[in-house]
Enzyme design. Structure first.
Site, short mmCIF file in Angstrom:
data_model
loop_
_atom_site.label_atom_id
_atom_site.label_comp_id
_atom_site.label_asym_id
_atom_site.label_seq_id
_atom_site.Cartn_x
_atom_site.Cartn_y
_atom_site.Cartn_z
N ASN A 99 20.97 -66.33 -46.24
CA ASN A 99 20.04 -65.49 -45.47
C ASN A 99 19.20 -66.43 -44.63
O ASN A 99 18.56 -67.34 -45.15
CB ASN A 99 19.16 -64.66 -46.42
CG ASN A 99 18.12 -63.84 -45.65
OD1 ASN A 99 18.27 -63.63 -44.44
ND2 ASN A 99 17.09 -63.39 -46.33
N HIS A 503 -2.57 -45.07 -13.50
CA HIS A 503 -2.36 -46.40 -12.87
C HIS A 503 -0.89 -46.76 -12.85
O HIS A 503 -0.52 -47.92 -13.00
CB HIS A 503 -3.17 -47.46 -13.63
CG HIS A 503 -4.64 -47.21 -13.62
ND1 HIS A 503 -5.40 -47.26 -12.46
CD2 HIS A 503 -5.48 -46.84 -14.62
CE1 HIS A 503 -6.66 -46.96 -12.76
NE2 HIS A 503 -6.74 -46.70 -14.06
#
Ligand code: AGP
Length: 607
Positions: A99, A503
Protein backbone atom coordinates in the site's frame (compact mmCIF):
# COMPACT_ATOMS: atom_id res chain seq x y z
CA UNK A 1 -6.76 3.50 -0.70
CA UNK A 2 -5.22 0.02 -0.86
CA UNK A 3 -5.92 -2.38 1.96
CA UNK A 4 -3.61 -5.03 3.40
CA UNK A 5 -4.42 -8.09 5.53
CA UNK A 6 -2.00 -10.77 6.77
CA UNK A 7 -2.72 -13.86 8.88
CA UNK A 8 -0.73 -16.55 10.72
CA UNK A 9 -2.70 -19.02 12.84
CA UNK A 10 -4.82 -22.15 13.00
CA UNK A 11 -7.70 -20.88 10.86
CA UNK A 12 -8.15 -21.25 7.11
CA UNK A 13 -6.16 -18.22 5.96
CA UNK A 14 -8.18 -17.65 2.78
CA UNK A 15 -11.35 -17.12 4.81
CA UNK A 16 -9.71 -14.74 7.30
CA UNK A 17 -8.15 -12.79 4.44
CA UNK A 18 -11.34 -12.49 2.36
CA UNK A 19 -13.37 -11.43 5.38
CA UNK A 20 -10.72 -8.91 6.40
CA UNK A 21 -10.50 -7.46 2.88
CA UNK A 22 -14.30 -7.18 2.81
CA UNK A 23 -14.13 -4.96 5.89
CA UNK A 24 -11.55 -2.79 4.13
CA UNK A 25 -13.77 -2.28 1.07
CA UNK A 26 -14.76 1.16 2.27
CA UNK A 27 -11.21 2.36 1.69
CA UNK A 28 -12.02 2.21 -2.02
CA UNK A 29 -10.49 -0.29 -4.47
CA UNK A 30 -10.77 -1.74 -7.96
CA UNK A 31 -9.11 -5.17 -7.66
CA UNK A 32 -8.15 -7.69 -5.00
CA UNK A 33 -6.11 -10.81 -4.37
CA UNK A 34 -4.81 -13.24 -1.78
CA UNK A 35 -1.85 -15.58 -1.46
CA UNK A 36 -1.91 -18.54 0.91
CA UNK A 37 1.08 -20.61 1.95
CA UNK A 38 0.49 -24.35 2.21
CA UNK A 39 3.07 -27.09 2.70
CA UNK A 40 5.85 -24.88 1.39
CA UNK A 41 4.05 -23.69 -1.74
CA UNK A 42 2.30 -20.40 -2.44
CA UNK A 43 -1.13 -20.30 -4.04
CA UNK A 44 -2.30 -16.93 -5.35
CA UNK A 45 -5.70 -15.84 -6.60
CA UNK A 46 -6.22 -12.26 -7.78
CA UNK A 47 -8.45 -10.32 -10.16
CA UNK A 48 -9.96 -6.96 -10.93
CA UNK A 49 -13.36 -6.33 -9.44
CA UNK A 50 -14.87 -6.66 -5.98
CA UNK A 51 -14.20 -9.09 -3.15
CA UNK A 52 -17.30 -11.04 -4.13
CA UNK A 53 -15.78 -11.58 -7.60
CA UNK A 54 -12.53 -12.76 -6.04
CA UNK A 55 -14.32 -15.11 -3.70
CA UNK A 56 -15.88 -16.84 -6.72
CA UNK A 57 -12.46 -18.00 -7.95
CA UNK A 58 -10.92 -18.97 -4.60
CA UNK A 59 -10.72 -22.80 -4.66
CA UNK A 60 -12.30 -24.55 -1.69
CA UNK A 61 -9.08 -26.56 -1.21
CA UNK A 62 -7.03 -23.40 -0.58
CA UNK A 63 -6.40 -24.60 2.97
CA UNK A 64 -3.15 -22.96 4.14
CA UNK A 65 -2.98 -21.21 7.51
CA UNK A 66 -0.67 -18.35 6.58
CA UNK A 67 -1.42 -15.75 3.96
CA UNK A 68 -1.58 -12.16 2.78
CA UNK A 69 -4.32 -10.27 0.99
CA UNK A 70 -4.79 -6.91 -0.73
CA UNK A 71 -7.38 -4.56 -2.13
CA UNK A 72 -5.84 -2.31 -4.78
CA UNK A 73 -6.74 1.32 -5.54
CA UNK A 74 -4.85 1.82 -8.82
CA UNK A 75 -2.10 4.43 -8.83
CA UNK A 76 0.43 2.97 -11.32
CA UNK A 77 -0.93 0.61 -13.99
CA UNK A 78 -4.43 -0.01 -15.27
CA UNK A 79 -7.09 -1.98 -13.40
CA UNK A 80 -6.23 -5.49 -14.62
CA UNK A 81 -5.86 -8.97 -13.14
CA UNK A 82 -2.08 -8.81 -13.69
CA UNK A 83 -1.74 -5.51 -11.83
CA UNK A 84 -3.71 -6.78 -8.85
CA UNK A 85 -1.64 -7.75 -5.82
CA UNK A 86 0.00 -10.00 -4.54
CA UNK A 87 3.20 -9.80 -6.63
CA UNK A 88 6.04 -12.32 -6.89
CA UNK A 89 9.73 -12.17 -7.75
CA UNK A 90 11.03 -14.23 -10.70
CA UNK A 91 11.63 -17.33 -8.57
CA UNK A 92 8.14 -17.08 -7.07
CA UNK A 93 9.76 -17.63 -3.67
CA UNK A 94 8.90 -14.14 -2.51
CA UNK A 95 5.38 -12.74 -2.54
CA UNK A 96 4.14 -9.39 -1.25
CA UNK A 97 1.32 -6.87 -1.05
CA UNK A 98 1.94 -3.11 -0.93
CA UNK A 99 0.00 0.00 0.00
CA UNK A 100 1.57 3.29 -1.07
CA UNK A 101 3.64 4.68 -3.94
CA UNK A 102 7.28 3.88 -4.80
CA UNK A 103 8.42 7.13 -6.40
CA UNK A 104 11.71 5.80 -7.79
CA UNK A 105 10.30 2.55 -9.14
CA UNK A 106 11.14 3.22 -12.80
CA UNK A 107 14.86 3.59 -12.09
CA UNK A 108 14.84 0.41 -10.01
CA UNK A 109 12.75 -1.49 -12.57
CA UNK A 110 15.06 -0.46 -15.42
CA UNK A 111 18.11 -1.72 -13.53
CA UNK A 112 16.43 -4.99 -12.58
CA UNK A 113 15.30 -5.64 -16.16
CA UNK A 114 18.87 -5.02 -17.28
CA UNK A 115 19.92 -7.65 -14.76
CA UNK A 116 17.48 -10.13 -16.30
CA UNK A 117 14.39 -9.76 -14.16
CA UNK A 118 11.01 -10.28 -15.82
CA UNK A 119 8.06 -8.16 -14.75
CA UNK A 120 4.48 -9.35 -15.12
CA UNK A 121 2.74 -6.09 -14.16
CA UNK A 122 2.90 -2.34 -14.78
CA UNK A 123 2.81 -1.56 -11.09
CA UNK A 124 5.41 0.21 -8.96
CA UNK A 125 4.85 -2.43 -6.24
CA UNK A 126 6.27 -5.36 -8.18
CA UNK A 127 9.77 -3.86 -8.11
CA UNK A 128 9.86 -4.45 -4.36
CA UNK A 129 9.49 -8.24 -4.62
CA UNK A 130 12.28 -8.40 -7.23
CA UNK A 131 14.50 -6.09 -5.18
CA UNK A 132 14.05 -8.18 -2.03
CA UNK A 133 15.02 -11.25 -4.06
CA UNK A 134 18.32 -9.62 -5.06
CA UNK A 135 19.15 -8.87 -1.41
CA UNK A 136 17.87 -12.09 0.17
CA UNK A 137 20.53 -14.24 1.83
CA UNK A 138 18.34 -16.46 3.96
CA UNK A 139 16.66 -13.94 6.29
CA UNK A 140 13.61 -12.12 4.97
CA UNK A 141 13.51 -9.30 7.51
CA UNK A 142 17.20 -8.58 6.93
CA UNK A 143 16.59 -8.48 3.17
CA UNK A 144 13.66 -6.12 3.71
CA UNK A 145 15.70 -3.84 5.97
CA UNK A 146 18.24 -3.51 3.17
CA UNK A 147 15.53 -3.08 0.54
CA UNK A 148 13.78 -0.17 2.23
CA UNK A 149 16.96 1.93 2.08
CA UNK A 150 16.71 1.75 -1.72
CA UNK A 151 13.06 2.79 -1.88
CA UNK A 152 11.80 6.37 -2.14
CA UNK A 153 8.13 6.81 -1.39
CA UNK A 154 5.53 5.31 0.91
CA UNK A 155 4.85 1.70 1.71
CA UNK A 156 2.93 -0.57 3.96
CA UNK A 157 4.10 -4.08 3.11
CA UNK A 158 3.31 -7.68 4.00
CA UNK A 159 5.84 -10.15 2.62
CA UNK A 160 6.31 -13.94 2.70
CA UNK A 161 9.22 -16.18 1.61
CA UNK A 162 8.98 -19.88 0.76
CA UNK A 163 11.93 -20.64 3.05
CA UNK A 164 9.75 -19.69 6.04
CA UNK A 165 6.19 -20.28 4.80
CA UNK A 166 4.63 -19.76 8.24
CA UNK A 167 6.12 -16.29 8.72
CA UNK A 168 5.04 -12.86 7.48
CA UNK A 169 7.18 -9.72 7.62
CA UNK A 170 5.42 -6.36 7.73
CA UNK A 171 7.01 -2.99 7.01
CA UNK A 172 5.56 0.43 7.64
CA UNK A 173 6.74 3.69 6.11
CA UNK A 174 4.12 6.27 5.22
CA UNK A 175 1.19 3.86 4.86
CA UNK A 176 -0.59 2.55 7.96
CA UNK A 177 0.01 -0.96 9.30
CA UNK A 178 -1.33 -2.44 12.52
CA UNK A 179 -0.47 -5.75 14.24
CA UNK A 180 -3.36 -7.72 15.76
CA UNK A 181 -2.45 -10.07 18.63
CA UNK A 182 -4.73 -13.10 19.04
CA UNK A 183 -4.71 -16.44 20.86
CA UNK A 184 -2.06 -18.41 18.90
CA UNK A 185 -2.74 -16.26 15.88
CA UNK A 186 -1.40 -12.96 14.59
CA UNK A 187 -2.78 -10.45 12.11
CA UNK A 188 -1.50 -7.57 10.02
CA UNK A 189 -3.85 -4.98 8.54
CA UNK A 190 -4.03 -1.49 7.11
CA UNK A 191 -6.53 -0.60 9.81
CA UNK A 192 -8.24 -2.25 12.73
CA UNK A 193 -11.62 -2.80 11.03
CA UNK A 194 -10.09 -5.77 9.15
CA UNK A 195 -9.18 -7.65 12.33
CA UNK A 196 -11.69 -6.41 14.91
CA UNK A 197 -13.69 -9.64 14.54
CA UNK A 198 -10.70 -11.58 15.87
CA UNK A 199 -8.91 -9.41 18.42
CA UNK A 200 -8.96 -6.03 20.10
CA UNK A 201 -5.32 -6.21 21.16
CA UNK A 202 -3.26 -4.25 18.68
CA UNK A 203 0.11 -2.60 18.18
CA UNK A 204 0.21 0.42 15.86
CA UNK A 205 3.45 0.39 13.87
CA UNK A 206 5.20 3.72 13.35
CA UNK A 207 7.00 4.77 10.18
CA UNK A 208 10.30 2.97 9.59
CA UNK A 209 9.36 -0.06 11.64
CA UNK A 210 9.35 -3.77 10.79
CA UNK A 211 7.28 -6.54 12.36
CA UNK A 212 7.85 -10.30 12.07
CA UNK A 213 4.90 -12.55 12.87
CA UNK A 214 4.24 -16.25 13.17
CA UNK A 215 1.15 -17.91 14.66
CA UNK A 216 2.45 -17.68 18.21
CA UNK A 217 5.00 -14.86 18.14
CA UNK A 218 5.75 -11.34 17.01
CA UNK A 219 8.80 -9.11 17.10
CA UNK A 220 9.14 -5.47 16.11
CA UNK A 221 12.28 -3.72 14.91
CA UNK A 222 13.37 -0.34 13.63
CA UNK A 223 15.18 0.00 10.29
CA UNK A 224 18.52 -0.39 12.08
CA UNK A 225 17.90 -3.91 13.46
CA UNK A 226 17.11 -2.52 16.92
CA UNK A 227 14.37 -4.67 18.52
CA UNK A 228 11.52 -2.55 19.91
CA UNK A 229 9.23 -3.03 22.91
CA UNK A 230 5.96 -1.50 21.68
CA UNK A 231 2.82 -0.82 23.69
CA UNK A 232 -0.17 -3.12 23.20
CA UNK A 233 -3.36 -1.07 22.88
CA UNK A 234 -7.00 -2.09 23.21
CA UNK A 235 -9.45 -1.09 20.45
CA UNK A 236 -12.45 0.74 21.91
CA UNK A 237 -14.87 -0.11 19.10
CA UNK A 238 -17.14 -3.14 18.74
CA UNK A 239 -17.83 -5.02 15.54
CA UNK A 240 -21.46 -3.89 15.46
CA UNK A 241 -20.28 -0.31 15.21
CA UNK A 242 -18.90 -1.11 11.78
CA UNK A 243 -21.98 -3.06 10.71
CA UNK A 244 -24.98 -1.36 9.04
CA UNK A 245 -27.47 -1.74 11.93
CA UNK A 246 -30.35 -2.52 9.59
CA UNK A 247 -29.66 0.30 7.15
CA UNK A 248 -29.08 -0.59 3.49
CA UNK A 249 -26.10 1.76 3.23
CA UNK A 250 -23.36 2.87 5.63
CA UNK A 251 -23.92 6.45 4.45
CA UNK A 252 -27.58 6.31 5.43
CA UNK A 253 -26.66 4.86 8.82
CA UNK A 254 -24.00 7.52 9.40
CA UNK A 255 -26.29 10.40 8.41
CA UNK A 256 -28.88 9.11 10.84
CA UNK A 257 -26.31 8.57 13.59
CA UNK A 258 -25.50 12.26 13.79
CA UNK A 259 -27.68 13.15 16.80
CA UNK A 260 -25.74 10.52 18.75
CA UNK A 261 -22.32 11.21 17.23
CA UNK A 262 -22.63 14.95 17.86
CA UNK A 263 -23.62 14.20 21.44
CA UNK A 264 -20.49 12.05 21.80
CA UNK A 265 -18.40 14.99 20.59
CA UNK A 266 -20.08 17.31 23.12
CA UNK A 267 -20.38 15.08 26.15
CA UNK A 268 -18.00 16.00 28.96
CA UNK A 269 -16.74 18.99 27.02
CA UNK A 270 -19.23 21.75 27.93
CA UNK A 271 -19.20 23.48 31.31
CA UNK A 272 -22.48 25.19 32.17
CA UNK A 273 -21.14 26.55 35.49
CA UNK A 274 -18.32 28.34 33.72
CA UNK A 275 -20.29 28.85 30.50
CA UNK A 276 -17.30 27.46 28.66
CA UNK A 277 -15.86 24.18 27.44
CA UNK A 278 -13.09 21.67 28.09
CA UNK A 279 -10.96 19.93 25.48
CA UNK A 280 -8.45 17.47 26.91
CA UNK A 281 -5.47 16.85 24.68
CA UNK A 282 -4.71 20.41 23.62
CA UNK A 283 -1.58 20.09 25.80
CA UNK A 284 -1.60 23.87 26.33
CA UNK A 285 -1.92 25.92 29.50
CA UNK A 286 -4.52 28.72 29.68
CA UNK A 287 -1.65 31.19 29.47
CA UNK A 288 -0.39 29.56 26.27
CA UNK A 289 -3.90 29.57 24.81
CA UNK A 290 -4.25 33.24 25.72
CA UNK A 291 -1.02 34.06 23.88
CA UNK A 292 -2.32 32.63 20.61
CA UNK A 293 -2.60 35.49 18.12
CA UNK A 294 -3.58 33.52 15.01
CA UNK A 295 -4.98 30.12 14.14
CA UNK A 296 -4.47 28.27 10.89
CA UNK A 297 -6.49 25.20 10.00
CA UNK A 298 -5.13 22.71 7.46
CA UNK A 299 -7.15 19.89 5.91
CA UNK A 300 -8.50 18.29 2.73
CA UNK A 301 -11.94 17.68 1.30
CA UNK A 302 -14.83 17.64 3.74
CA UNK A 303 -12.43 18.18 6.64
CA UNK A 304 -11.32 21.39 4.94
CA UNK A 305 -14.89 22.62 4.84
CA UNK A 306 -15.30 21.76 8.51
CA UNK A 307 -12.15 23.79 9.07
CA UNK A 308 -13.73 26.74 7.24
CA UNK A 309 -16.63 26.66 9.70
CA UNK A 310 -14.09 26.57 12.51
CA UNK A 311 -12.09 29.50 11.13
CA UNK A 312 -15.25 31.60 10.76
CA UNK A 313 -16.30 30.86 14.34
CA UNK A 314 -12.85 31.52 15.81
CA UNK A 315 -12.51 34.88 14.07
CA UNK A 316 -16.09 36.12 14.48
CA UNK A 317 -16.71 34.88 18.03
CA UNK A 318 -13.32 34.38 19.70
CA UNK A 319 -11.87 37.37 17.77
CA UNK A 320 -8.74 35.40 16.84
CA UNK A 321 -7.64 35.84 13.21
CA UNK A 322 -8.16 32.42 11.67
CA UNK A 323 -7.78 30.95 8.21
CA UNK A 324 -7.95 27.63 6.41
CA UNK A 325 -5.42 26.17 3.97
CA UNK A 326 -5.61 23.11 1.77
CA UNK A 327 -3.19 20.46 3.07
CA UNK A 328 -1.80 19.77 -0.39
CA UNK A 329 -0.88 23.43 -0.84
CA UNK A 330 0.72 23.93 2.58
CA UNK A 331 3.45 21.33 2.17
CA UNK A 332 4.98 22.95 -0.89
CA UNK A 333 4.30 26.66 -0.31
CA UNK A 334 7.21 27.04 2.13
CA UNK A 335 4.82 28.39 4.79
CA UNK A 336 5.89 31.13 7.16
CA UNK A 337 5.48 29.73 10.66
CA UNK A 338 5.19 32.19 13.53
CA UNK A 339 5.49 31.32 17.23
CA UNK A 340 2.15 32.86 18.18
CA UNK A 341 0.22 30.94 15.52
CA UNK A 342 -1.53 27.72 16.53
CA UNK A 343 -2.10 25.13 13.79
CA UNK A 344 -4.83 22.54 13.56
CA UNK A 345 -4.88 19.65 11.11
CA UNK A 346 -8.31 18.10 10.60
CA UNK A 347 -8.60 14.54 9.35
CA UNK A 348 -11.29 11.90 9.89
CA UNK A 349 -8.98 9.02 8.96
CA UNK A 350 -5.84 10.51 10.48
CA UNK A 351 -3.97 9.03 7.51
CA UNK A 352 -4.49 11.51 4.67
CA UNK A 353 -1.07 11.90 3.11
CA UNK A 354 -1.57 15.55 2.07
CA UNK A 355 -2.52 16.49 5.61
CA UNK A 356 0.13 14.33 7.28
CA UNK A 357 2.91 15.84 5.15
CA UNK A 358 1.58 19.35 5.74
CA UNK A 359 1.68 18.73 9.48
CA UNK A 360 5.24 17.45 9.32
CA UNK A 361 6.32 20.51 7.29
CA UNK A 362 4.76 22.88 9.81
CA UNK A 363 6.36 20.98 12.69
CA UNK A 364 9.74 21.05 10.90
CA UNK A 365 9.43 24.82 10.90
CA UNK A 366 8.69 24.91 14.61
CA UNK A 367 4.92 25.14 14.39
CA UNK A 368 2.74 23.68 17.15
CA UNK A 369 0.24 21.46 15.33
CA UNK A 370 -2.83 19.95 17.01
CA UNK A 371 -4.93 17.25 15.37
CA UNK A 372 -8.72 17.00 15.18
CA UNK A 373 -9.21 13.37 14.13
CA UNK A 374 -11.60 10.46 14.41
CA UNK A 375 -9.58 7.25 14.12
CA UNK A 376 -7.83 6.62 17.42
CA UNK A 377 -4.20 5.62 17.04
CA UNK A 378 -3.96 6.78 13.43
CA UNK A 379 -0.79 8.50 12.27
CA UNK A 380 -1.79 12.16 12.55
CA UNK A 381 -2.91 12.05 16.19
CA UNK A 382 0.17 10.01 17.06
CA UNK A 383 2.54 12.53 15.47
CA UNK A 384 0.74 15.79 16.32
CA UNK A 385 1.63 17.97 19.31
CA UNK A 386 -1.71 17.12 20.88
CA UNK A 387 -5.28 17.34 19.76
CA UNK A 388 -8.86 16.22 20.09
CA UNK A 389 -10.67 13.09 18.98
CA UNK A 390 -14.12 13.75 17.53
CA UNK A 391 -15.53 10.38 18.74
CA UNK A 392 -17.94 10.04 15.81
CA UNK A 393 -17.33 6.26 15.72
CA UNK A 394 -16.10 4.44 12.62
CA UNK A 395 -17.14 6.25 9.44
CA UNK A 396 -17.26 3.56 6.75
CA UNK A 397 -18.98 5.27 3.81
CA UNK A 398 -16.49 7.02 1.57
CA UNK A 399 -18.58 10.20 1.64
CA UNK A 400 -17.97 11.86 4.97
CA UNK A 401 -21.09 12.95 6.87
CA UNK A 402 -21.07 12.42 10.66
CA UNK A 403 -17.36 13.23 10.81
CA UNK A 404 -18.11 16.69 9.42
CA UNK A 405 -20.67 17.54 12.10
CA UNK A 406 -18.43 16.12 14.84
CA UNK A 407 -15.43 18.08 13.51
CA UNK A 408 -17.36 21.37 13.60
CA UNK A 409 -18.57 20.45 17.10
CA UNK A 410 -14.96 20.43 18.29
CA UNK A 411 -14.50 23.86 16.69
CA UNK A 412 -17.62 25.21 18.43
CA UNK A 413 -16.24 24.05 21.78
CA UNK A 414 -12.74 25.37 20.99
CA UNK A 415 -14.29 28.71 20.03
CA UNK A 416 -16.26 28.81 23.26
CA UNK A 417 -13.13 28.13 25.34
CA UNK A 418 -10.99 30.74 23.59
CA UNK A 419 -13.78 33.34 23.44
CA UNK A 420 -14.60 33.00 27.15
CA UNK A 421 -10.87 33.38 27.94
CA UNK A 422 -10.97 36.68 26.10
CA UNK A 423 -14.11 38.75 26.01
CA UNK A 424 -17.21 36.57 25.64
CA UNK A 425 -19.58 37.19 28.55
CA UNK A 426 -20.94 34.51 30.83
CA UNK A 427 -24.46 35.01 29.42
CA UNK A 428 -23.30 34.83 25.80
CA UNK A 429 -21.29 31.74 26.67
CA UNK A 430 -24.36 30.13 28.20
CA UNK A 431 -26.38 30.88 25.06
CA UNK A 432 -23.70 29.19 22.96
CA UNK A 433 -23.64 26.14 25.23
CA UNK A 434 -27.42 25.77 25.13
CA UNK A 435 -27.48 26.36 21.37
CA UNK A 436 -24.94 23.60 20.90
CA UNK A 437 -26.69 21.19 23.22
CA UNK A 438 -29.98 21.72 21.36
CA UNK A 439 -28.53 20.61 18.02
CA UNK A 440 -28.99 16.81 18.31
CA UNK A 441 -32.75 17.14 18.89
CA UNK A 442 -33.14 19.54 15.98
CA UNK A 443 -31.27 17.17 13.70
CA UNK A 444 -33.59 14.36 14.82
CA UNK A 445 -36.47 16.58 13.66
CA UNK A 446 -34.91 16.96 10.21
CA UNK A 447 -34.19 13.23 9.92
CA UNK A 448 -37.73 12.31 10.94
CA UNK A 449 -39.21 14.61 8.32
CA UNK A 450 -37.10 13.75 5.25
CA UNK A 451 -39.97 12.48 3.08
CA UNK A 452 -40.53 15.81 1.31
CA UNK A 453 -36.79 16.23 0.87
CA UNK A 454 -36.59 12.82 -0.82
CA UNK A 455 -39.32 13.86 -3.28
CA UNK A 456 -37.42 17.04 -4.13
CA UNK A 457 -34.21 15.08 -4.67
CA UNK A 458 -35.98 12.67 -7.02
CA UNK A 459 -37.63 15.59 -8.85
CA UNK A 460 -34.24 17.19 -9.55
CA UNK A 461 -32.29 13.99 -10.23
CA UNK A 462 -32.45 14.50 -13.99
CA UNK A 463 -30.41 17.71 -13.92
CA UNK A 464 -26.70 17.51 -14.69
CA UNK A 465 -25.43 20.74 -13.15
CA UNK A 466 -26.12 22.42 -9.81
CA UNK A 467 -25.03 25.52 -7.92
CA UNK A 468 -24.94 25.47 -4.14
CA UNK A 469 -25.00 28.85 -2.49
CA UNK A 470 -24.53 29.87 1.11
CA UNK A 471 -23.27 32.92 2.93
CA UNK A 472 -21.17 33.69 5.99
CA UNK A 473 -20.95 30.66 8.26
CA UNK A 474 -22.94 28.65 5.72
CA UNK A 475 -20.73 29.35 2.71
CA UNK A 476 -18.54 26.39 3.64
CA UNK A 477 -21.70 24.30 4.10
CA UNK A 478 -22.64 25.11 0.49
CA UNK A 479 -19.20 23.92 -0.59
CA UNK A 480 -19.65 20.72 1.42
CA UNK A 481 -23.11 20.16 -0.06
CA UNK A 482 -21.70 20.50 -3.57
CA UNK A 483 -18.94 18.03 -2.76
CA UNK A 484 -21.43 15.49 -1.39
CA UNK A 485 -23.54 15.67 -4.55
CA UNK A 486 -20.49 15.42 -6.80
CA UNK A 487 -18.88 12.50 -5.07
CA UNK A 488 -21.82 10.16 -4.72
CA UNK A 489 -24.19 11.06 -7.58
CA UNK A 490 -21.46 12.08 -10.09
CA UNK A 491 -23.55 15.21 -10.92
CA UNK A 492 -21.50 18.37 -11.50
CA UNK A 493 -22.07 20.78 -8.62
CA UNK A 494 -20.30 23.96 -7.61
CA UNK A 495 -20.47 25.75 -4.28
CA UNK A 496 -20.26 29.54 -4.06
CA UNK A 497 -20.80 32.33 -1.59
CA UNK A 498 -24.32 33.55 -2.45
CA UNK A 499 -23.20 37.08 -3.27
CA UNK A 500 -20.50 35.72 -5.55
CA UNK A 501 -23.03 34.41 -8.04
CA UNK A 502 -23.33 37.83 -9.70
CA UNK A 503 -19.54 37.97 -10.27
CA UNK A 504 -19.63 35.33 -13.00
CA UNK A 505 -21.39 32.08 -12.07
CA UNK A 506 -24.80 33.62 -12.90
CA UNK A 507 -23.80 33.18 -16.53
CA UNK A 508 -24.42 29.47 -15.93
CA UNK A 509 -28.03 30.04 -14.92
CA UNK A 510 -30.78 28.75 -17.17
CA UNK A 511 -33.72 26.41 -16.72
CA UNK A 512 -31.36 23.41 -16.81
CA UNK A 513 -29.10 24.53 -13.95
CA UNK A 514 -30.90 24.56 -10.60
CA UNK A 515 -29.50 26.55 -7.67
CA UNK A 516 -29.76 25.41 -4.08
CA UNK A 517 -29.67 28.32 -1.64
CA UNK A 518 -29.12 28.09 2.11
CA UNK A 519 -31.45 30.65 3.71
CA UNK A 520 -31.07 30.84 7.50
CA UNK A 521 -33.09 33.51 9.32
CA UNK A 522 -29.94 35.47 10.20
CA UNK A 523 -28.75 39.00 9.46
CA UNK A 524 -27.82 38.13 5.90
CA UNK A 525 -31.18 36.59 4.95
CA UNK A 526 -32.49 39.55 2.95
CA UNK A 527 -29.28 39.74 0.95
CA UNK A 528 -29.58 36.05 0.13
CA UNK A 529 -33.17 36.67 -0.99
CA UNK A 530 -31.85 39.32 -3.38
CA UNK A 531 -29.39 36.79 -4.80
CA UNK A 532 -32.25 34.31 -5.25
CA UNK A 533 -34.28 36.90 -7.13
CA UNK A 534 -31.34 37.56 -9.45
CA UNK A 535 -31.40 33.86 -10.34
CA UNK A 536 -35.16 33.68 -10.69
CA UNK A 537 -35.10 36.69 -13.04
CA UNK A 538 -33.03 34.50 -15.39
CA UNK A 539 -35.41 31.53 -15.29
CA UNK A 540 -33.16 29.58 -12.94
CA UNK A 541 -34.88 27.00 -10.78
CA UNK A 542 -34.24 27.51 -7.06
CA UNK A 543 -34.43 25.14 -4.12
CA UNK A 544 -34.17 26.86 -0.74
CA UNK A 545 -33.18 25.29 2.57
CA UNK A 546 -35.16 27.64 4.81
CA UNK A 547 -36.32 27.99 8.42
CA UNK A 548 -39.85 26.95 9.35
CA UNK A 549 -41.96 30.09 9.75
CA UNK A 550 -40.34 31.93 6.84
CA UNK A 551 -43.61 32.78 5.08
CA UNK A 552 -42.09 34.74 2.19
CA UNK A 553 -39.70 32.15 0.79
CA UNK A 554 -42.29 29.78 -0.71
CA UNK A 555 -43.55 32.49 -3.05
CA UNK A 556 -40.04 33.25 -4.32
CA UNK A 557 -38.48 29.82 -4.98
CA UNK A 558 -39.54 26.58 -6.70
CA UNK A 559 -39.08 24.19 -3.78
CA UNK A 560 -38.33 24.52 -0.06
CA UNK A 561 -36.57 22.12 2.27
CA UNK A 562 -37.63 23.15 5.77
CA UNK A 563 -35.44 23.10 8.87
CA UNK A 564 -36.29 24.02 12.47
CA UNK A 565 -35.40 27.43 13.89
CA UNK A 566 -32.16 27.45 15.90
CA UNK A 567 -29.48 29.66 17.50
CA UNK A 568 -28.16 31.68 14.53
CA UNK A 569 -24.67 30.15 14.92
CA UNK A 570 -26.00 26.59 14.78
CA UNK A 571 -27.32 26.60 11.21
CA UNK A 572 -24.27 24.86 9.72
CA UNK A 573 -25.51 21.69 11.46
CA UNK A 574 -29.10 22.14 10.35
CA UNK A 575 -28.17 23.09 6.80
CA UNK A 576 -25.61 20.33 6.15
CA UNK A 577 -27.87 17.40 7.11
CA UNK A 578 -30.48 18.21 4.40
CA UNK A 579 -27.63 18.54 1.88
CA UNK A 580 -26.28 15.14 2.90
CA UNK A 581 -29.76 13.63 2.48
CA UNK A 582 -30.29 15.47 -0.82
CA UNK A 583 -27.11 13.95 -2.24
CA UNK A 584 -27.93 10.53 -0.78
CA UNK A 585 -31.43 10.38 -2.29
CA UNK A 586 -30.19 11.69 -5.66
CA UNK A 587 -27.49 9.00 -5.74
CA UNK A 588 -30.06 6.33 -4.86
CA UNK A 589 -32.36 7.54 -7.61
CA UNK A 590 -29.46 7.36 -10.06
CA UNK A 591 -28.50 3.89 -8.79
CA UNK A 592 -24.99 4.92 -7.79
CA UNK A 593 -22.62 2.93 -5.55
CA UNK A 594 -23.49 5.13 -2.57
CA UNK A 595 -20.98 3.76 -0.04
CA UNK A 596 -18.10 3.27 -2.45
CA UNK A 597 -18.48 5.81 -5.27
CA UNK A 598 -16.38 5.23 -8.36
CA UNK A 599 -12.74 6.42 -8.32
CA UNK A 600 -12.91 7.45 -4.64
CA UNK A 601 -11.11 6.17 -1.56
CA UNK A 602 -12.05 6.66 2.07
CA UNK A 603 -8.54 7.51 3.11
CA UNK A 604 -6.21 8.98 0.50
CA UNK A 605 -2.82 7.87 1.79
CA UNK A 606 -0.98 8.90 -1.38
CA UNK A 607 -0.19 12.44 -2.56
C1 AGP B 1 -15.33 13.52 1.87
O1 AGP B 1 -16.65 13.08 1.62
C2 AGP B 1 -14.32 12.83 1.00
N1 AGP B 1 -14.39 11.43 1.13
C3 AGP B 1 -12.92 13.40 1.12
O2 AGP B 1 -13.00 14.72 0.64
C4 AGP B 1 -12.30 13.43 2.54
O3 AGP B 1 -12.97 14.38 3.34
C5 AGP B 1 -10.84 13.88 2.39
O4 AGP B 1 -10.17 12.92 1.62
C6 AGP B 1 -10.13 14.06 3.74
O5 AGP B 1 -10.13 12.85 4.43
P1 AGP B 1 -9.70 12.87 5.98
O6 AGP B 1 -10.73 13.67 6.71
O7 AGP B 1 -9.68 11.43 6.39
O8 AGP B 1 -8.34 13.52 6.07
Amino acid sequence: MCGIVGYCGPKKASEVLLEGLKRLEYRGYDSAGICVSHKGSFETVKRKGKIKDLREIVPSNMVGNTGIGHTRWATHGEVTDENAHPHYDDSEKIVLVHNGIIENYQVIKKRLIAEGHTFLSDTDSEVISHLVATLYKGNLEVALRETVFLLKGTYGLAVMHKDNPDKIVGVRNGSPLVLGIGENEMFLASDVTAILAHTKQVIYLEDKEIVVITADSYKTFDFHEQELQKKIENIGWDLDQIEKDGYEFFMEKEINEQPESILRAIIGRTDVDGATGHLGGLNMTPAELLNIKRIQIVAAGTSYYAGMVGAYLLESIARIPASTELSSEVRYKNPVVQPDTLYFVVSQSGETADTLYAMRELQRKGGRVLGICNVVGSTIPRESDGGVYIHSGPEIAVASTKAFTSQITVFYILTLILARMRHLSYEAGLRLVSGLESVPEKIKEILADSGELKKIAVKYSKYENFLFLGRGLNYSVALEGALKLKEISYIHAEGYSSAEIKHGPIALINENTPSLFLVPDDDLRDKVINNIKEVKARKGKVIAVAVKGDDEIESIVDDVIWIPKAHSLMYPYLMVVPLQLFAFYMALELDRDVDQPRNLAKSVTVE
